[in-house]
Design an enzyme around this catalytic site. Structure first.
Site, PDB file in Angstrom:
ATOM      1  N   LYS A  20     -58.335 -17.074  30.350  1.00  0.00           N
ATOM      2  CA  LYS A  20     -58.979 -18.379  30.125  1.00  0.00           C
ATOM      3  C   LYS A  20     -58.583 -19.357  31.228  1.00  0.00           C
ATOM      4  CE  LYS A  20     -57.708 -22.263  27.077  1.00  0.00           C
ATOM      5  NZ  LYS A  20     -56.524 -22.740  27.803  1.00  0.00           N
ATOM      6  N   ARG A  92     -59.555 -29.772  29.242  1.00  0.00           N
ATOM      7  CA  ARG A  92     -58.930 -30.480  30.357  1.00  0.00           C
ATOM      8  C   ARG A  92     -59.599 -30.133  31.697  1.00  0.00           C
ATOM      9  NH1 ARG A  92     -55.166 -33.235  28.920  1.00  0.00           N
ATOM     10  NH2 ARG A  92     -54.211 -33.551  30.943  1.00  0.00           N
ATOM     11  N   CYS A 116     -55.150 -29.281  24.215  1.00  0.00           N
ATOM     12  CA  CYS A 116     -54.238 -29.260  23.069  1.00  0.00           C
ATOM     13  C   CYS A 116     -53.282 -30.437  23.092  1.00  0.00           C
ATOM     14  CB  CYS A 116     -53.453 -27.958  23.079  1.00  0.00           C
ATOM     15  SG  CYS A 116     -54.506 -26.558  22.690  1.00  0.00           S
ATOM     16  N   VAL A 332     -41.353 -27.351  29.602  1.00  0.00           N
ATOM     17  CA  VAL A 332     -42.608 -27.715  30.268  1.00  0.00           C
ATOM     18  C   VAL A 332     -43.290 -28.890  29.554  1.00  0.00           C
ATOM     19  CG1 VAL A 332     -44.855 -26.887  31.074  1.00  0.00           C
ATOM     20  CG2 VAL A 332     -42.873 -25.361  31.116  1.00  0.00           C
TER      21      VAL A 332
HETATM   22  N1  EPU Z   1     -47.916 -33.362  34.308  1.00  0.00           N
HETATM   23  C1  EPU Z   1     -47.731 -34.688  34.646  1.00  0.00           C
HETATM   24  N2  EPU Z   1     -48.715 -35.314  35.398  1.00  0.00           N
HETATM   25  C2  EPU Z   1     -49.842 -34.662  35.798  1.00  0.00           C
HETATM   26  C3  EPU Z   1     -50.017 -33.298  35.438  1.00  0.00           C
HETATM   27  C4  EPU Z   1     -49.033 -32.683  34.695  1.00  0.00           C
HETATM   28  O1  EPU Z   1     -46.713 -35.284  34.302  1.00  0.00           O
HETATM   29  O2  EPU Z   1     -50.690 -35.285  36.456  1.00  0.00           O
HETATM   30  C5  EPU Z   1     -46.892 -32.686  33.477  1.00  0.00           C
HETATM   31  C6  EPU Z   1     -47.440 -32.312  32.093  1.00  0.00           C
HETATM   32  O3  EPU Z   1     -47.408 -33.405  31.211  1.00  0.00           O
HETATM   33  C7  EPU Z   1     -46.515 -31.193  31.691  1.00  0.00           C
HETATM   34  C8  EPU Z   1     -46.232 -30.492  33.012  1.00  0.00           C
HETATM   35  O4  EPU Z   1     -46.558 -31.439  34.038  1.00  0.00           O
HETATM   36  O5  EPU Z   1     -45.329 -31.695  31.162  1.00  0.00           O
HETATM   37  C9  EPU Z   1     -47.002 -29.224  33.237  1.00  0.00           C
HETATM   38  O6  EPU Z   1     -48.384 -29.451  33.069  1.00  0.00           O
HETATM   39  P1  EPU Z   1     -49.475 -28.647  33.915  1.00  0.00           P
HETATM   40  O7  EPU Z   1     -50.238 -29.610  34.748  1.00  0.00           O
HETATM   41  O8  EPU Z   1     -48.807 -27.518  34.587  1.00  0.00           O
HETATM   42  O9  EPU Z   1     -50.412 -28.094  32.756  1.00  0.00           O
HETATM   43  P2  EPU Z   1     -51.997 -28.022  32.736  1.00  0.00           P
HETATM   44  O10 EPU Z   1     -52.539 -27.675  34.055  1.00  0.00           O
HETATM   45  O11 EPU Z   1     -52.538 -29.231  32.029  1.00  0.00           O
HETATM   46  C10 EPU Z   1     -52.145 -25.465  32.256  1.00  0.00           C
HETATM   47  C11 EPU Z   1     -52.717 -24.631  31.170  1.00  0.00           C
HETATM   48  C12 EPU Z   1     -51.866 -24.727  29.925  1.00  0.00           C
HETATM   49  C13 EPU Z   1     -50.458 -24.277  30.272  1.00  0.00           C
HETATM   50  C14 EPU Z   1     -49.909 -25.109  31.443  1.00  0.00           C
HETATM   51  C15 EPU Z   1     -48.548 -24.643  31.902  1.00  0.00           C
HETATM   52  C16 EPU Z   1     -55.055 -24.704  31.635  1.00  0.00           C
HETATM   53  C17 EPU Z   1     -56.406 -25.162  31.230  1.00  0.00           C
HETATM   54  N3  EPU Z   1     -54.055 -25.086  30.869  1.00  0.00           N
HETATM   55  O12 EPU Z   1     -52.185 -26.795  31.760  1.00  0.00           O
HETATM   56  O13 EPU Z   1     -52.412 -23.821  28.992  1.00  0.00           O
HETATM   57  O14 EPU Z   1     -49.630 -24.441  29.142  1.00  0.00           O
HETATM   58  O15 EPU Z   1     -50.819 -25.034  32.551  1.00  0.00           O
HETATM   59  O16 EPU Z   1     -48.600 -23.304  32.309  1.00  0.00           O
HETATM   60  O17 EPU Z   1     -54.890 -23.977  32.615  1.00  0.00           O
HETATM   61  C18 EPU Z   1     -53.241 -23.111  26.918  1.00  0.00           C
HETATM   62  O18 EPU Z   1     -53.853 -22.227  27.518  1.00  0.00           O
HETATM   63  O19 EPU Z   1     -53.188 -23.166  25.656  1.00  0.00           O
HETATM   64  C19 EPU Z   1     -52.561 -24.169  27.666  1.00  0.00           C
HETATM   65  C20 EPU Z   1     -52.118 -25.284  27.118  1.00  0.00           C
END
Ligand code: EPU
EC number: 2.5.1.7
Length: 444
Positions: A20, A92, A116, A332
């Site tokens: 995904k 997102r 989520c 995380v």
């Molecule tokens: N963060 C910030 N500022 C930002 C972006 C992120 O502070 O501008 C922080 C977040 O709040 C968090 C950390 O950085 O504490 C990591 O967030 P990240 O950006 O890595 O997460 P994401 O890209 O929003 C993706 C996956 C998530 C997965 C995370 C970590 C997708 C659509 N989502 O989220 O997957 O948990 O990376 O590996 O790729 C899921 O599939 O259920 C899911 C939540």
């Protein structure tokens, strides 16, 4: 709502398709091409439907044939705020459309994000990087409007934290920005490497250096790609944990050892057994409970190559059956243990702490978030009525209900589980789970 009669070991085989968290980004990348793209091994999940809708309102022709997605972006066009806003709050992914839309159309509108509820999930890194590339960002009541009056130009940028989304944002923007971009402290998850492979097929020049440094040389034009998405390692680990918690045995066809090394080490430390079959077509990994007591462990989640935060919830359910005290330190997200309240209601012995237990101090300890869990096992789980709070926690509620004695009712499956688990009811039935939907008369 799903009714689950627990206490039956899951036995059999499931197939995992493309991840995904790659497929949705690969779909966004298709926007950058001047010719059509073909993506294979696409799972039938709601996040794919959401991105399909977003691409279509921007004039991309999207067709799904089996698990192959055809995307033709040759007639990309601007979409109205209202038609884009149909997708507000659903995912997102829209934030990742910024760079591609700015390159193709000179402007972009991004609706409010969903996803989520597992922490604040800010997008400050994304917007900061986009501004440095030269984007003008205006937030109003509808959402976020972006333009690039002077074009987008390569940047030297260091992420405060190796965010997956922000790394993808920089990649999708830098590939066609003027000049070179150097991204430091980048995320290097396998899904990001697969996205880099896609962009490279499209004509991008991307160098992945050691120490989380990625260098991108902007090019003037990208073409379409053909790609098979890497398998979903989160789904694979979910089935593995379900096999362990229900004392069963599940062959996860498509699961790939290289992307799951950290999970496999943890699975073995807990006392689970697995066997890798690396046949190129029919390969996968069989996971099973060997019949001996499970062992407690101290774990912490981290960015890749650490233990994925999305593996945390199913592992915690399995740890309720381990013989002793286990620790899970979530580094995380600040708020990813909400689901343990329901598990406690089923008889699990789980306490939450704001200290960074059993690991290195992290961002959340200093700010007093309940982000460490101590799990005392083994505890017999009993049936309960469960309300799913988010996607991954929801699947672990399903696992808990299948491991528990008695009949549980799990609410929220259509809202959450279908976002990321393809065909999960048929898969559960195929593994011998005793599940049913309420009959029409009992639904009123
Ligand atoms: N963060 C910030 N500022 C930002 C972006 C992120 O502070 O501008 C922080 C977040 O709040 C968090 C950390 O950085 O504490 C990591 O967030 P990240 O950006 O890595 O997460 P994401 O890209 O929003 C993706 C996956 C998530 C997965 C995370 C970590 C997708 C659509 N989502 O989220 O997957 O948990 O990376 O590996 O790729 C899921 O599939 O259920 C899911 C939540």
């Amino acid at each position: 709502m799903l009714i689950i009669h627990g206490g039956t070991p899951l036995e059999g085989e499931v197939q995992v398709r493309g991840a995904k968290n790659l497929v949705s980004k690969a779909m966004v990348a298709a926007l950058l091409g001047t010719s059509p793209s073909v993506l294979r091994s696409v799972p039938a999940i709601r996040d794919v439907e959401v991105v399909t809708g977003l691409l279509r309102v921007h004039g991309v022709d999207v067709d799904l044939d089996g698990d192959t997605l055809y995307m033709d972006p040759t007639s990309v066009e601007s979409a109205g705020v209202e038609e884009i806003n149909v997708h507000a709050g659903t995912s997102r992914i829209p934030i990742l459309l910024c760079g591609p839309l700015l390159h193709r159309l000179g402007r972009a509108f991004i609706p409010d994000l969903g996803g989520c509820n597992i922490g604040g999930r800010p997008i400050d890194f994304h917007l900061d990087a986009l501004r440095k590339f030269g984007a003008v960002v205006d937030k109003d009541a509808d959402g976020t409007h972006l333009s690039a009056p002077n074009g987008l130009h390569g940047i030297r940028y260091e992420l405060e934290y190796p965010s997956v989304g922000a790394t993808e944002q920089v990649l999708l923007t830098a590939v066609m920005a003027k000049g070179t971009t150097e991204l430091r402290n980048a995320a290097i998850e396998p899904e990001i490497v697969d996205l880099i492979c896609i962009l490279q097929k499209m004509g991008a020049i991307i160098k992945v250096h050691t120490n989380r440094v990625i260098e991108i040389v902007g090019v003037d034009e990208l073409k379409g790609y053909e790609h098979r998405a890497l398998p979903d390692r989160i789904e694979a680990a979910s089935w593995a944990s379900a096999a362990l918690a229900t004392q069963g045995s599940v062959f996860v066809r498509g699961a790939q050892q290289t992307d799951m090394m950290t999970f496999l080490n943890v699975f073995r430390s807990i006392g689970g057994a697995y066997e890798v079959n690396d046949h190129p077509v029919d390969g996968g990994i069989r996971f099973w409970h060997p019949g001996t007591a499970l062992k407690p462990v101290a774990l912490e989640t981290d960015v890749h190559p650490g233990l994925m935060t999305d593996w945390q919830q199913p592992i915690v359910v399995a740890l309720t059956q381990a013989d002793g005290l286990s620790i899970m330190h979530e580094t995380v997200y600040e708020n990813r243990f909400g689901y343990t309240r329901e598990l406690r209601g089923m008889g699990a012995n789980i306490e939450l702490y704001s200290d960074c237990l059993g690991g290195t101090p992290c961002r959340w300890g200093r700010r007093n978030f309940l982000h460490s869990a101590v799990i005392a096992g083994p505890t017999k789980l009993h049936a309960a009525d469960l309300q799913i709070p988010d996607l991954r926690a929801g699947f672990s509620h399903l696992i808990a209900a299948m491991a528990a004695e008695g009949t549980s009712r799990v609410y929220g499956v259509d809202r959450y589980i279908t976002r990321g688990y393809e065909n999960f009811e048929a898969k559960l039935l195929g593994l011998g789970a005793k599940i049913e939907r309420p009959s029409a008369s009992s639904r009123v």
